[in-house]
Design an enzyme around this catalytic site. Structure first.
Site, mmCIF file in Angstrom:
data_model
loop_
_atom_site.group_PDB
_atom_site.id
_atom_site.type_symbol
_atom_site.label_atom_id
_atom_site.label_comp_id
_atom_site.label_asym_id
_atom_site.label_seq_id
_atom_site.Cartn_x
_atom_site.Cartn_y
_atom_site.Cartn_z
ATOM 1 N N ARG A 1 0.857 -1.185 0.000
ATOM 2 C CA ARG A 1 0.000 0.000 0.000
ATOM 3 C C ARG A 1 0.892 1.233 0.000
ATOM 4 O O ARG A 1 1.977 1.233 0.593
ATOM 5 C CB ARG A 1 -0.872 0.054 1.253
ATOM 6 C CG ARG A 1 -2.109 -0.809 1.211
ATOM 7 C CD ARG A 1 -3.192 -0.229 0.280
ATOM 8 N NE ARG A 1 -4.396 -1.043 0.303
ATOM 9 C CZ ARG A 1 -4.646 -2.057 -0.533
ATOM 10 N NH1 ARG A 1 -3.795 -2.385 -1.478
ATOM 11 N NH2 ARG A 1 -5.780 -2.729 -0.435
ATOM 12 N N HIS B 1 -1.173 0.988 -9.444
ATOM 13 C CA HIS B 1 -1.886 0.043 -8.566
ATOM 14 C C HIS B 1 -2.501 -1.072 -9.431
ATOM 15 O O HIS B 1 -3.706 -1.337 -9.383
ATOM 16 C CB HIS B 1 -2.974 0.750 -7.746
ATOM 17 C CG HIS B 1 -3.408 -0.033 -6.543
ATOM 18 N ND1 HIS B 1 -3.705 0.538 -5.335
ATOM 19 C CD2 HIS B 1 -3.597 -1.368 -6.351
ATOM 20 C CE1 HIS B 1 -4.065 -0.395 -4.463
ATOM 21 N NE2 HIS B 1 -4.010 -1.572 -5.074
#
Ligand code: NDP
Ligand code: OXD
Length: 318
Positions: A233, A281
């Site tokens: 993350r 991502h």
């Protein structure tokens, strides 16, 4: 189509396109999306990605919350989240396969000095560089969970030295891995040439990828400097520290799939950095074709009184 319609499901997602998710869910369960379903007592399950605050708290008969991703930071940030409703996260072979491919790709790209050779190609320059083999290079995986272990197994199969870093001493699914791929507690950073981060974002991991941590990586390894790959993350990393570490030669190169702010702002210096490789991502996308059937099976099983699997430990935050 199963034809059997049971209680209703809320599909609540922001920042992603749910058009592929809705039909797969609706095939087996009557499904509603916002603004429909507010406070609906017939909704017993919710499938969510960054649900708007308060939506879940308003459902009086919610039996379980299913995260669309492996990470659940996006669910837990909702301060109104009902305290007694279990949260199920994704543990799925298809997701793992995507992540394996991403990490193996990035590890090999750095290991085989692809950046240098791409630069040489544009300069029409014919020059070989000494090339270590994988067993001379140690990949350290921070976050040795479902994804970290799946990745470790493949890297070991290719020949890399791999060691993992986790929070607990719990039994790991891949305990059959060769000894070097098992949890290493001491000297983890100092022994690591390529750091792969697959941690969840929690209170104790936020900002963990700092200049200090990067400075602890192996300095005299066969790649000429340590490499960072973060697919966990963005909140795990301090981006200014990464740039500083690269500019100071503390870090050789980085592959980043996740960012402090997503989409990565156009003004971010990361975009132009010659030694950072960026993906949006995209390391392991959640594919409804593969992720929803097991969720729907779990709903059915739970309705039959069976326990839920892959439950989130709210206290630990993952
Ligand atoms: P798991 O929960 O299976 O594994 C998490 C691992 O991190 C475990 O080994 C856990 O330790 C370890 N860990 C947690 N907290 C700490 C800590 N404070 N210190 C050290 N280790 C810690 O998660 P997954 O492997 O399924 O997923 C990992 C993350 O990958 C997700 O949370 C998500 O953020 C990210 N992800 C990113 C994607 C992308 O496309 N970029 C796609 C999918 C996931 P222990 O084993 O002791 O519990
Ligand atoms: C996930 C993700 O957590 O897609 O699964 O990031």
């Amino acid at each position: 189509m199963s034809g059997e319609k049971r209680s209703r499901v809320l599909l609540s997602a922001t920042g992603m396109d749910i058009s592929d998710w809705l039909p797969v869910l609706a095939e087996r369960r009557e499904t509603v999306t916002e603004p429909d379903g507010a406070g609906d007592p017939t909704i017993t399950y919710a499938v969510v990605w960054k649900q708007p605050e308060g939506v879940l708290a308003a459902l009086p008969n919610l039996k379980a919350i299913f995260s669309i991703g492996a990470g659940v930071d996006h669910v837990l940030t909702d301060e109104t989240l009902p305290a007694d409703v279990p949260i199920v996260r994704v543990v799925n072979d298809n997701l793992s396969q995507h992540m394996i491919e991403y990490v193996v790709w990035r590890v090999l790209d750095h290991h085989r000095q692809a950046r240098e050779y791409r630069q040489q190609q544009s300069a029409r320059k014919w020059l070989t560089h000494p090339q270590p083999t994988g067993d001379e290079v140690t990949v350290g995986i921070m976050g040795f969970g479902a994804l970290g272990e799946a990745v470790a197994e493949k890297l070991v199969a290719i020949g890399f030295s791999v060691h993992g870093w986790s929070r607990s001493q719990r039994h790991h699914a891949h305990d059959h891995l060769p000894r070097r791929a098992r949890r290493a507690s001491e000297g983890f950073l100092a022994a690591t040439d390529i750091l792969v981060v697959l941690l969840p974002l929690t209170e104790s991991t936020a900002g963990i990828i700092s200049h200090e941590l990067l400075s602890g990586l192996k300095k005299d390894g066969p790649l000429g400097g340590p490499v960072l790959i973060n697919a966990g993350r963005g909140g795990l990393q301090n981006e200014a520290d990464i740039v500083r570490a690269l500019d100071e030669g503390v870090l050789k190169e980085a592959s980043l799939d996740v960012f402090e702010s997503e989409p990565l702002p156009k003004a971010s210096p990361l975009w132009d950095h010659p030694r950072i490789f960026i993906t949006p991502h995209a390391a392991a996308e959640s594919d409804p074709k593969f992720l929803l059937p097991p969720m729907l099976d779990q709903m059915d099983a739970h309705d039959r009184g069976e326990p839920l699997r892959n439950l989130v430990d709210r206290k630990a935050g993952y």
